[in-house]
Design an enzyme around this catalytic site. Structure first.
Site, PDB file in Angstrom:
ATOM      1  N   MET B   1     -24.374   3.033  24.183  1.00 16.47           N
ATOM      2  CA  MET B   1     -23.507   1.992  23.644  1.00 16.47           C
ATOM      3  C   MET B   1     -22.117   2.076  24.260  1.00 16.47           C
ATOM      4  O   MET B   1     -21.608   3.171  24.489  1.00 16.47           O
ATOM      5  CB  MET B   1     -23.386   2.199  22.118  1.00 16.47           C
ATOM      6  CG  MET B   1     -24.667   1.922  21.379  1.00 16.47           C
ATOM      7  SD  MET B   1     -24.513   0.407  20.397  1.00 16.47           S
ATOM      8  CE  MET B   1     -26.254   0.102  20.032  1.00 16.47           C
ATOM      9  N   CYS B   2     -21.545   0.957  24.468  1.00 16.03           N
ATOM     10  CA  CYS B   2     -20.220   0.886  25.065  1.00 16.03           C
ATOM     11  C   CYS B   2     -19.161   1.090  23.968  1.00 16.03           C
ATOM     12  O   CYS B   2     -19.461   1.144  22.787  1.00 16.03           O
ATOM     13  CB  CYS B   2     -20.021  -0.480  25.706  1.00 16.03           C
ATOM     14  SG  CYS B   2     -21.384  -0.962  26.795  1.00 16.03           S
ATOM     15  N   ARG B   3     -17.926   1.192  24.392  1.00 20.67           N
ATOM     16  CA  ARG B   3     -16.773   1.234  23.478  1.00 20.67           C
ATOM     17  C   ARG B   3     -15.774   0.196  23.969  1.00 20.67           C
ATOM     18  O   ARG B   3     -15.587   0.062  25.174  1.00 20.67           O
ATOM     19  CB  ARG B   3     -16.079   2.606  23.504  1.00 20.67           C
ATOM     20  CG  ARG B   3     -16.952   3.815  23.229  1.00 20.67           C
ATOM     21  CD  ARG B   3     -17.152   4.037  21.747  1.00 20.67           C
ATOM     22  NE  ARG B   3     -18.297   3.314  21.249  1.00 20.67           N
ATOM     23  CZ  ARG B   3     -18.691   3.322  19.972  1.00 20.67           C
ATOM     24  NH1 ARG B   3     -18.030   4.002  19.074  1.00 20.67           N
ATOM     25  NH2 ARG B   3     -19.734   2.624  19.586  1.00 20.67           N
ATOM     26  N   ASN B 112     -20.612  -4.922  22.964  1.00 19.15           N
ATOM     27  CA  ASN B 112     -21.288  -3.644  22.812  1.00 19.15           C
ATOM     28  C   ASN B 112     -22.554  -3.944  22.041  1.00 19.15           C
ATOM     29  O   ASN B 112     -22.491  -4.471  20.930  1.00 19.15           O
ATOM     30  CB  ASN B 112     -20.401  -2.666  22.038  1.00 19.15           C
ATOM     31  CG  ASN B 112     -21.134  -1.410  21.665  1.00 19.15           C
ATOM     32  OD1 ASN B 112     -22.101  -1.027  22.332  1.00 19.15           O
ATOM     33  ND2 ASN B 112     -20.690  -0.772  20.590  1.00 19.15           N
TER      34      ASN B 112
END
Lengths: 263, 263, 263, 263
Positions: B1-3, B112
């Site tokens: 997962m991105c931030r 995200n």
């Protein structure tokens, strides 16, 4: 316009064609003689057949002339069939996914040229790609779209027919969209055993393509690799060079592709 | 997962949120606390509104933690509305075109999350993009496809309705294809004046999203930027935060999107 | 701290150690078990001996886990002696010239560790490099400076003595400068025939190093490549593993290096 | 040979000089008119003074012509004093640390030219850098070594004297080493308030350098930014242009530097 070379024959070091000759492909990345643009600094790529059915692939976005990795690889890798390509973008981004050659299973493809008015028919060209093959679409170039369309037509039996079929479909899409710009197509396709090199254009201005048979094997190149140009012969426009590994290549006319258009 | 993080308010240096706080976004690129993967090293991006209607964009494929350019830009650029994103790929390639934020005219978007089973419906999701917008498709991510689909629905009047409409269409495509994996979506959309931040998931596991109103403006973040977490409040799952620049943000339920699915 | 592996024996594909095992070096680039930092995303490198005396080199600044070129090369290249390295910078920039392994003529070197207080004695460490060798200094790491200093001592006859001599000189420089931080040094050196792997530290905390003799050859690694850890034995701290291609490796004490300091 | 431009005056968008003019610096990266090499594809850089004493820096190894980030930054950033540079390597590697401009505290420097026989005196040139400044040596170019040597001479009071002193020392080192190749030096130095541009060569072939005063400020460039060349005047060889922000620049002879050598 891009520059490329393809080789098939007894295994040789990639450096013998890619980096060592006076007018080597890496030298052509800095300055080429026969193209519209005089530099090919928008990425490069190597594809080669080694011990596995799937070919190796090394592509990067730097100019070929300053990539030490490229130089080292060409000096270490020996192959019986390989492709090398230096890119001059015709508008799409400089990314690894847009660099040639492209690979699908045991196939390699590279291209110099352009689909006229591509942006207007891009989605329709992409629709020529089979659902099974579409997940491999990882860039945005017309070249990759053509290749994956060819791969969608089960090219194993008759690869030239698959290419010709795709070109025919693209000409139809261009006509339908009223596109005036030409399609120019100088491409190579290989599967580890066979080599195809195709030269054509819808407007009579096919990009340059030369071949030479030497002791060790056959080379096909956008431009001769030495200044003397000795022994290099042009692939006739509107034709495909077909090579199976022995003897001389065979030339097949692309004939009716693009119908009334000049090849 | 991105931030990711988004800011709107009085102009501040990007560094104030992106690089300086103890648990800044760059620090989160190395190690984040609330995500499935503990690193976001597959590229990063900045988007910011300055003096022009079109926002600036700086994206690259390196990890954020080692990019001196990124550090220098955050220390120089002051903006009233900006986005920053660090990426953990869910499968697509690490290329600039796949890095967030995405830009279309005066709009910015970042995301995200993930469309479950995306590879199986990719072409159908791409078909949600209008012909007029399709030439801007330059990467292969589900995130960019969602954004360009939103841009295809004339978002100027009601951007939230455009997003909701696209999510509805994607849920329909997923159902049709019998996809079991969830859609998870935590995204931000801006046009220089308005900021939207949406948090939802089809399976009740929406990625984390927090907001804080400080003296200067509003921040929305995947994770609090400091260890104390003081003042950060969760955006409720199944809701959109809507902010126009003044006062407190408004929260709107996404309600019926995805029909019977839990938000 | 970085992670590395070295192999010597019957030619194997690099993939057999670099990319395929459950806890392969590429897997360790994302998450390693025994190091201070839990990620090695600041570049990587391969060095391998093929048909030429000079080894091949492929280094890049991306994280190893997302580099398709790296994956392709490990699947194509077969070698009798090779090095692979994933880097976690201890402060110097992420550039190709700072990535391991380093090459000088027919030699390869890679390193995990750090010269304590390096910035304070950097120029004096660089002064250990011979004028003849200095033009090869292309980065700024302590690791490259150590390697080129070893190359300056005509390592052909007794490579271990050359390494020991350089370490002795560095300890002397550290003492002179009153540096309290430790020197930690876990390194490999090869010339196509011989393999040296050294494990030491001035403070008793030498970085981990393991070896395993299998049917095909010898592997030396920062961390075991599989979770079971079966058959892996630690290289004793303060010792060098010396291998000539046959039988078992020999272990030599580094003895008096660094004088009264614990190894 | 590289190409560069420097500006000082009322704040303007970088794009006004870097990307928009017909023969802009980005256009010159593809094809320049007055240099030995006709392409500058080995990296680029921007340095600019904004609200902080320390200037911003954006450098990358791609060719300037294909970097979307560069284009976006030039369209967003407005500055009262900025440098831009496109690089053609004279031998050192293409890395960010080797790209111009270089920054030290509040100073910026960029260079077009070359120290003849640099490899033979590199270590001695580096010895001109003070211990206090040496930790900032992060690349391997002669240009960065010259700059850090200038920074070692407390340039605040008289920057031109600092530059002249370093050039004198380098000429002495060249003479001592019996180097026949020339030193060519066309460089710019700034600190946020003052701008220096120097043009000289030991062999009478100083690289080209032009200046123009327009309504908003002063531009100094390797090559005129438009095809008409209207209003551009050459900086005389052997001279420094000195500008403090008002009126016309002052020209100072470099006089005795390099002693009997032609300037």
């Amino acid at each position: 316009m891009c520059r490329w070379l393809a080789y098939q024959g007894a295994p040789i070091f990639l450096a013998d064609l890619v980096s060592r000759p006076g007018h080597s492909l890496i030298a052509q990345s800095r300055r080429c003689a026969e193209a519209k643009v005089d530099m090919n600094g928008d990425g490069f790529g190597l594809g080669w057949y080694g011990e596995c059915p799937e070919p190796g692939l090394y592509r990067d976005v730097h100019p070929a002339w300053s990539d030490e990795n490229l130089l080292s690889l060409t000096e270490q890798i020996r192959s019986r069939q390989f492709f090398a390509h230096v890119r001059a973008s015709t508008g799409t981004a400089t990314s690894r996914a847009n660099c040639h050659p492209f690979r699908y299973r045991n196939w390699l493809f590279m291209h110099n040229g352009q689909i006229g008015g591509y942006e207007r028919i891009r989605r329709k060209v992409e629709a020529l790609i089979d659902d099974r093959v579409y997940p491999s679409r990882s860039g945005t170039t017309d070249s990759e779209a053509i290749f994956l369309s060819v791969m969608s037509r089960n090219p194993e039996e008759d690869p030239l027919a698959a290419v010709a079929g795709v070109l025919d479909s693209i000409f139809a899409l261009m006509r339908e969209a009223g596109i005036e710009e030409p399609l120019r197509f100088t491409a190579a396709l290989a599967d580890g055993d066979r080599l195809l090199a195709i030269r054509m254009a819808s407007d009579g201005n096919a990009p340059s393509l030369y071949w030479r048979r030497c002791e060790k094997g056959l080379s096909v190149v956008s431009e001769p690799l030495d200044q003397t140009r000795e022994g290099w012969r042009a692939v006739p426009a509107g034709h495909a060079l077909v090579f199976g590994g022995d003897g001389d290549p065979v030339f097949k006319s692309l004939g009716s592709i693009g119908a009334s258009r000049a090849a």
